[in-house]
Design a protein around this motif. Sequence first.
Motif, mmCIF file in Angstrom:
data_model
loop_
_atom_site.group_PDB
_atom_site.id
_atom_site.type_symbol
_atom_site.label_atom_id
_atom_site.label_comp_id
_atom_site.label_asym_id
_atom_site.label_seq_id
_atom_site.Cartn_x
_atom_site.Cartn_y
_atom_site.Cartn_z
ATOM 1 N N ARG A 7 5.021 15.960 9.467
ATOM 2 C CA ARG A 7 5.416 14.707 9.273
ATOM 3 C C ARG A 7 4.953 13.804 10.237
ATOM 4 O O ARG A 7 5.523 13.890 11.433
ATOM 5 N N HIS B 204 4.571 9.487 6.387
ATOM 6 C CA HIS B 204 3.633 10.531 5.329
ATOM 7 C C HIS B 204 3.686 11.874 5.951
ATOM 8 O O HIS B 204 4.169 12.169 7.033
ATOM 9 N N LYS C 78 -3.694 14.293 3.643
ATOM 10 C CA LYS C 78 -2.417 13.795 3.313
ATOM 11 C C LYS C 78 -1.711 14.553 2.155
ATOM 12 O O LYS C 78 -2.788 14.641 1.183
ATOM 13 N N ASP D 263 1.103 15.140 -1.018
ATOM 14 C CA ASP D 263 2.087 14.231 -1.701
ATOM 15 C C ASP D 263 2.644 15.284 -2.960
ATOM 16 O O ASP D 263 1.714 15.807 -3.533
ATOM 17 N N GLN E 175 -2.362 5.977 8.758
ATOM 18 C CA GLN E 175 -1.623 6.622 7.570
ATOM 19 C C GLN E 175 -1.350 6.001 6.306
ATOM 20 O O GLN E 175 -1.491 6.447 5.281
ATOM 21 N N SER E 176 -1.322 4.584 6.298
ATOM 22 C CA SER E 176 -1.052 4.019 4.971
ATOM 23 C C SER E 176 -2.430 3.242 5.007
ATOM 24 O O SER E 176 -2.376 2.313 3.847
#
Length: 208
Positions: free
Chosen positions: A97, A101, A133, A135, A192-193
């Motif tokens: 982590r 994210h 990444k 999800d 990260q975004s």
Amino acid sequence: MKAKSIIGSFIILLAASACSVQSLHPLYSEEVLVYDDDLEGDWLDDDGRLWSLESAVRSQALDSGSQKEAVRRNKMYLASYKDEKDSLYAFEFHLVRLGKHRFVDIFPWEKYNEKLINEFMVANLLPVHTFAKIDLKGDSLFLSQINGEWVSDLIKNNQIRISHEKLTLYGDAEIVLTASTQELQKFLLKYQSDPQAYVQPDVFVRKR
């Protein structure tokens, strides 16, 4: 079996090796390692392969000698699948982590060298870490690998400074990161975004 095919089997989880970012050092350190029981189970990838994602501590594939690394393995998954010849392909997964994210560090399982054709081949291959990444949305798992071309362009245009080497492998230009774990974490935290940092995700669906 050609060397390129062998290397490709190590990173078959990702869509294409040319798209991924390869690193000599891991992304994980003890303070950012996490574990999510919801990731455990059987998953079907885009190509119809059935993957098993299980706790490394509880995995029957690990021999008793592996318990020397019990602390790290407490937060490690073993991801594996078998091909049509019942050959096992397995990877170490470490869940990290960073900020908002979660990322996964993927590395060939410790017994990867048993899959190679001889000791000379083993001596000339170096296993690397790849990052994505991750999800989890219901029964769908998305792995968005770091966009290697994007990283290469940033380096080429002097937009980032991150330790690396430029290599030509089998006719293809590759960036291999030599940055420390702390430097890697700082880099992914910063971007990260950023949607440009990732390629289209590989999708896995939980098998019921």
